[in-house]
Design an enzyme around this catalytic site. Structure first.
Site, PDB file in Angstrom:
ATOM      1  N   ARG A  23      45.205  49.481  34.205  1.00  0.00           N
ATOM      2  CA  ARG A  23      45.679  50.871  34.136  1.00  0.00           C
ATOM      3  C   ARG A  23      47.006  51.016  33.382  1.00  0.00           C
ATOM      4  O   ARG A  23      47.461  52.118  33.154  1.00  0.00           O
ATOM      5  CB  ARG A  23      45.800  51.448  35.552  1.00  0.00           C
ATOM      6  CG  ARG A  23      44.460  51.892  36.109  1.00  0.00           C
ATOM      7  CD  ARG A  23      44.622  52.560  37.442  1.00  0.00           C
ATOM      8  NE  ARG A  23      44.850  51.597  38.513  1.00  0.00           N
ATOM      9  CZ  ARG A  23      45.480  51.879  39.642  1.00  0.00           C
ATOM     10  NH1 ARG A  23      45.991  53.084  39.831  1.00  0.00           N
ATOM     11  NH2 ARG A  23      45.632  50.960  40.572  1.00  0.00           N
TER      12      ARG A  23
ATOM     13  N   LYS B 112      50.717  42.909  32.642  1.00  0.00           N
ATOM     14  CA  LYS B 112      51.439  43.872  33.485  1.00  0.00           C
ATOM     15  C   LYS B 112      52.790  43.374  33.961  1.00  0.00           C
ATOM     16  O   LYS B 112      53.790  44.102  33.888  1.00  0.00           O
ATOM     17  CB  LYS B 112      50.576  44.252  34.698  1.00  0.00           C
ATOM     18  CG  LYS B 112      51.302  45.149  35.664  1.00  0.00           C
ATOM     19  CD  LYS B 112      50.373  45.798  36.661  1.00  0.00           C
ATOM     20  CE  LYS B 112      49.904  44.858  37.722  1.00  0.00           C
ATOM     21  NZ  LYS B 112      49.118  45.571  38.758  1.00  0.00           N
TER      22      LYS B 112
ATOM     23  N   GLY C  37      40.327  37.135  43.592  1.00  0.00           N
ATOM     24  CA  GLY C  37      40.945  37.724  44.780  1.00  0.00           C
ATOM     25  C   GLY C  37      42.246  37.042  45.162  1.00  0.00           C
ATOM     26  O   GLY C  37      42.587  35.970  44.667  1.00  0.00           O
ATOM     27  N   THR C  38      42.972  37.705  46.077  1.00  0.00           N
ATOM     28  CA  THR C  38      44.306  37.215  46.445  1.00  0.00           C
ATOM     29  C   THR C  38      44.249  35.870  47.189  1.00  0.00           C
ATOM     30  O   THR C  38      45.131  35.023  47.018  1.00  0.00           O
ATOM     31  CB  THR C  38      45.036  38.245  47.317  1.00  0.00           C
ATOM     32  OG1 THR C  38      44.167  38.669  48.374  1.00  0.00           O
ATOM     33  CG2 THR C  38      45.447  39.473  46.514  1.00  0.00           C
TER      34      THR C  38
ATOM     35  N   ASP D 170      53.987  42.098  40.779  1.00  0.00           N
ATOM     36  CA  ASP D 170      54.095  43.488  40.322  1.00  0.00           C
ATOM     37  C   ASP D 170      54.762  44.376  41.367  1.00  0.00           C
ATOM     38  O   ASP D 170      54.665  45.596  41.308  1.00  0.00           O
ATOM     39  CB  ASP D 170      52.718  44.040  39.940  1.00  0.00           C
ATOM     40  CG  ASP D 170      51.699  43.932  41.067  1.00  0.00           C
ATOM     41  OD1 ASP D 170      52.069  43.483  42.174  1.00  0.00           O
ATOM     42  OD2 ASP D 170      50.531  44.305  40.850  1.00  0.00           O
TER      43      ASP D 170
ATOM     44  N   ASN E 299      97.316  50.428   9.844  1.00  0.00           N
ATOM     45  CA  ASN E 299      96.607  51.696   9.742  1.00  0.00           C
ATOM     46  C   ASN E 299      95.544  51.577   8.653  1.00  0.00           C
ATOM     47  O   ASN E 299      95.871  51.316   7.501  1.00  0.00           O
ATOM     48  CB  ASN E 299      97.597  52.817   9.407  1.00  0.00           C
ATOM     49  CG  ASN E 299      96.967  54.182   9.650  1.00  0.00           C
ATOM     50  OD1 ASN E 299      95.787  54.367   9.360  1.00  0.00           O
ATOM     51  ND2 ASN E 299      97.733  55.101  10.184  1.00  0.00           N
TER      52      ASN E 299
ATOM     53  N   ALA F 180      90.948  56.561   6.145  1.00  0.00           N
ATOM     54  CA  ALA F 180      89.574  57.066   6.125  1.00  0.00           C
ATOM     55  C   ALA F 180      88.830  56.525   4.912  1.00  0.00           C
ATOM     56  O   ALA F 180      89.391  56.416   3.819  1.00  0.00           O
ATOM     57  CB  ALA F 180      89.584  58.585   6.084  1.00  0.00           C
TER      58      ALA F 180
ATOM     59  N   ARG G 171      93.983  52.162  -8.887  1.00  0.00           N
ATOM     60  CA  ARG G 171      93.291  53.256  -9.576  1.00  0.00           C
ATOM     61  C   ARG G 171      93.971  53.555 -10.914  1.00  0.00           C
ATOM     62  O   ARG G 171      95.160  53.308 -11.104  1.00  0.00           O
ATOM     63  CB  ARG G 171      93.255  54.502  -8.695  1.00  0.00           C
ATOM     64  CG  ARG G 171      94.609  55.039  -8.345  1.00  0.00           C
ATOM     65  CD  ARG G 171      94.485  56.356  -7.583  1.00  0.00           C
ATOM     66  NE  ARG G 171      95.817  56.824  -7.247  1.00  0.00           N
ATOM     67  CZ  ARG G 171      96.368  56.754  -6.052  1.00  0.00           C
ATOM     68  NH1 ARG G 171      95.712  56.217  -5.044  1.00  0.00           N
ATOM     69  NH2 ARG G 171      97.588  57.197  -5.853  1.00  0.00           N
TER      70      ARG G 171
HETATM   71  C1  UD1 Z   1      46.115  43.830  48.326  1.00  0.00           C
HETATM   72  C2  UD1 Z   1      45.801  43.485  49.771  1.00  0.00           C
HETATM   73  C3  UD1 Z   1      45.904  44.753  50.629  1.00  0.00           C
HETATM   74  C4  UD1 Z   1      47.273  45.362  50.489  1.00  0.00           C
HETATM   75  C5  UD1 Z   1      47.591  45.611  49.026  1.00  0.00           C
HETATM   76  C6  UD1 Z   1      49.038  46.002  48.893  1.00  0.00           C
HETATM   77  C7  UD1 Z   1      44.154  41.681  49.725  1.00  0.00           C
HETATM   78  C8  UD1 Z   1      42.738  41.323  49.820  1.00  0.00           C
HETATM   79  N1  UD1 Z   1      44.454  42.961  49.838  1.00  0.00           N
HETATM   80  O1  UD1 Z   1      45.107  44.693  47.879  1.00  0.00           O
HETATM   81  O2  UD1 Z   1      45.660  44.434  51.992  1.00  0.00           O
HETATM   82  O3  UD1 Z   1      47.329  46.583  51.227  1.00  0.00           O
HETATM   83  O4  UD1 Z   1      47.413  44.423  48.241  1.00  0.00           O
HETATM   84  O5  UD1 Z   1      49.291  46.387  47.586  1.00  0.00           O
HETATM   85  O6  UD1 Z   1      45.005  40.806  49.561  1.00  0.00           O
HETATM   86  N2  UD1 Z   1      46.127  38.962  42.219  1.00  0.00           N
HETATM   87  C9  UD1 Z   1      45.953  37.737  41.645  1.00  0.00           C
HETATM   88  N3  UD1 Z   1      44.701  37.218  41.556  1.00  0.00           N
HETATM   89  C10 UD1 Z   1      43.608  37.873  42.001  1.00  0.00           C
HETATM   90  C11 UD1 Z   1      43.780  39.143  42.597  1.00  0.00           C
HETATM   91  C12 UD1 Z   1      45.061  39.650  42.695  1.00  0.00           C
HETATM   92  O7  UD1 Z   1      46.927  37.102  41.217  1.00  0.00           O
HETATM   93  O8  UD1 Z   1      42.518  37.349  41.879  1.00  0.00           O
HETATM   94  C13 UD1 Z   1      47.476  39.520  42.336  1.00  0.00           C
HETATM   95  C14 UD1 Z   1      47.635  40.804  41.544  1.00  0.00           C
HETATM   96  O9  UD1 Z   1      48.113  40.539  40.244  1.00  0.00           O
HETATM   97  C15 UD1 Z   1      48.661  41.559  42.368  1.00  0.00           C
HETATM   98  C16 UD1 Z   1      48.394  41.092  43.784  1.00  0.00           C
HETATM   99  O10 UD1 Z   1      47.694  39.865  43.677  1.00  0.00           O
HETATM  100  O11 UD1 Z   1      49.969  41.194  42.045  1.00  0.00           O
HETATM  101  C17 UD1 Z   1      47.587  42.083  44.601  1.00  0.00           C
HETATM  102  O12 UD1 Z   1      46.347  42.302  43.959  1.00  0.00           O
HETATM  103  P1  UD1 Z   1      45.638  43.703  44.012  1.00  0.00           P
HETATM  104  O13 UD1 Z   1      44.364  43.615  43.251  1.00  0.00           O
HETATM  105  O14 UD1 Z   1      46.569  44.788  43.675  1.00  0.00           O
HETATM  106  O15 UD1 Z   1      45.282  43.799  45.570  1.00  0.00           O
HETATM  107  P2  UD1 Z   1      44.819  45.074  46.343  1.00  0.00           P
HETATM  108  O16 UD1 Z   1      43.360  45.209  46.200  1.00  0.00           O
HETATM  109  O17 UD1 Z   1      45.658  46.215  45.981  1.00  0.00           O
END
Ligand code: UD1
Ligand code: MG
Length: 459
Positions: free
Chosen positions: A13, A20, A80-81, A104, A376, A379, A439
């Site tokens: 986004r 980002k 995923g996280t 971020d 001095n 100008a 001059r």
């Molecule tokens: C996550 C949390 C959610 C919380 C929210 C707060 C999980 C499953 N969910 O959701 O409970 O309320 O943040 O903002 O953890 N990232 C990676 N690798 C990945 C996925 C994400 O490095 O595979 C990083 C992203 O760059 C970001 C952070 O993890 O900095 C969070 O990822 P994001 O996708 O924003 O998580 P949410 O779905 O918002």
């Protein structure tokens, strides 16, 4: 303490080719705000999980912080996280807890993290949570008899769970050996087909590990950046915080909403700053300094009582006590001005030392010069420092007077107390205490008459 910063997400986004976490807030990439805050906690290990943008993120950080000891874990693809933290697991010290931060989320304060770390102690899981009026999109904190039992992601939550306003900020501390065990047990059987870090909460409860929580001092500490709008909003919050700190210290700000500090601004007593000023890098304003409207000042030291008048631009320069600079002056890198100097409108200076009491009040270029005291500069004076290949120095000794519209063709020296007549093109040194003028002599043509308009021929 291990600290893992999650920074692999793409940030679609932002609609940008720049990853980002490299977008700047207050002139510094988002990720560097998080790294700097993490560093302030003196972790044994600091690991950044990167992925989207390949090595760009790593290269940018290494260039800004040469010789750093950051460990990098590549997450590709991003599943995923929980999956992200798994990539960092081999780099963690299992004997100390692990703090997870988001690359971020730039404005989290050290104080808040210290409270979270204290809530975790050596063996608890601790979550940073916040109550939001609109919790849409966030993971919900589910409590039973006051105790946290699990986190449910918004997309997986039923209506009653969606009604919970306490949300997961994503920032947490976990005992590392247990964390590694829990991560190994994660599954992606959920609405987003991702390995959720948040699922470790229910695992901790199952294993009898206490789950604690802490709240940030302010909700903005946990705000993340997903769009340019959010980036702009966080920038304003950050600038407001900086302005409030300056006001607390006694600085007069004409309007705290019209000041931007992109770096550090150190101010003495009775400093006053008018509207729309930008300070970048390291800037020091000593006691009694006044900065007029619309100035841009970068990496500079302004000594006591100096006045910087509106629309002045200063970079990598220093200004002596009691000096008066501007309006519309430009001090470029390497300029060092002594006490009580005056540099006026449309004067550009570069790599020039000008000693106490000297003046260049109007329309001049002074580059690669050494100017003594009480000089001095009239100008329209120009130091011709560049012959097209090399730069040369101009030396102007104490008490010299440079007549208006002179060109000093460097290398050249104007001796102590010398005077240059207006319009002089100086190609050889001017001796001390004498008038030098190049001059041609003025003469009047007695026989000259102004041309008359020719009479139109009759039709
Ligand atoms: C996550 C949390 C959610 C919380 C929210 C707060 C999980 C499953 N969910 O959701 O409970 O309320 O943040 O903002 O953890 N990232 C990676 N690798 C990945 C996925 C994400 O490095 O595979 C990083 C992203 O760059 C970001 C952070 O993890 O900095 C969070 O990822 P994001 O996708 O924003 O998580 P949410 O779905 O918002
Ligand atoms: Mg998010």
């Amino acid at each position: 303490m291990n600290i893992v910063i999650l920074a692999a997400g793409q940030g679609k986004r932002m609609r940008s080719d720049l990853p980002k976490v490299l977008h700047p807030l207050a002139g510094k990439p988002l990720l560097r705000h998080v790294i700097d805050c993490a560093r302030s906690l003196s972790p044994q290990r600091l690991i950044v999980v990167h992925g989207h943008g390949g090595d760009t993120v790593r290269q940018a950080i290494d260039a800004a912080l040469p010789g750093n000891d950051i460990g990098w874990a590549l997450q590709s693809p991003q599943l995923g996280t929980g999956h992200a933290v798994m990539q960092a697991a081999p780099l963690l010290d299992p004997t100390v807890p692990t703090l997870v931060l988001y690359g971020d989320v730039p404005l989290t304060t050290r104080d808040t993290l210290v409270r979270l770390i204290e809530a975790a102690g050596p063996d608890r899981l601790a979550l940073l949570t916040v109550n939001l009026d609109d919790p849409t999109g966030y993971g919900r904190i589910v409590r039973h008899e006051g105790r946290i039992v699990r986190i449910v992601e918004h997309k997986d939550a039923d209506e009653p769970t969606r009604g919970i306003r306490e949300v997961n900020t994503g920032i947490m501390v976990a005992p590392t050996a247990a964390l590694e065990r829990w991560l190994a047990g994660l599954s992606d059987d959920n609405a987003q087909k991702e390995y959720y870090l948040t699922d470790i909460v229910a695992m901790a409860v199952r294993d009898g590990v206490a789950v604690a929580s802490a709240q940030p001092a302010a909700a903005w500490e946990t705000l993340g950046v997903n769009s340019k709008l959010q980036l702009a909003e966080l920038e304003r919050i950050h600038q407001r915080n900086v302005a409030e700190r300056l006001l607390d210290e006694g600085v007069t700000l004409a309007d705290p909403a019209r000041l931007d500090v992109r770096g550090t601004l150190a101010c003495g007593r009775d400093v006053a700053i008018d509207v729309n000023c930008v300070f970048e890098g390291e800037v020091t304003l000593a006691d009694g300094v006044q900065v007029g409207a619309n100035c841009v000042i970068r990496n500079a030291r302004i000594d006591a009582g100096a006045q910087i008048l509106p629309f002045t631009h200063i970079e990598d320069a220093s200004v002596g006590a009691g000096a008066r600079i501007g309006p519309y002056a430009r001090l470029r890198p390497g300029t060092e001005l002594g006490a009580d100097t005056h540099v006026g409108n449309f004067v550009e200076m570069k790599n020039t030392k000008m000693a106490a009491g000297s003046k260049a009040n109007h329309l001049a270029y002074v580059g690669d010069a050494t100017v003594g005291q009480r000089v001095n500069i009239g100008a329209g004076t120009i130091t011709c420092n560049y012959d097209g290949v090399n730069k040369h120095r101009t030396v102007i000794e104490d008490d010299a007077f440079i007549g208006s519209d002179s060109q000093l063709v460097a290398p050249v020296t104007v001796g102590r107390g010398a005077t240059l007549g207006a319009g002089t093109t100086l190609t050889r040194d001017a001796p001390p205490d004498r008038l030098t003028v190049s001059r041609s002599k003025q003469h009047t043509v007695e026989s000259w008459k102004r041309p008359q308009k020719a009479a139109k021929a009759a039709k």
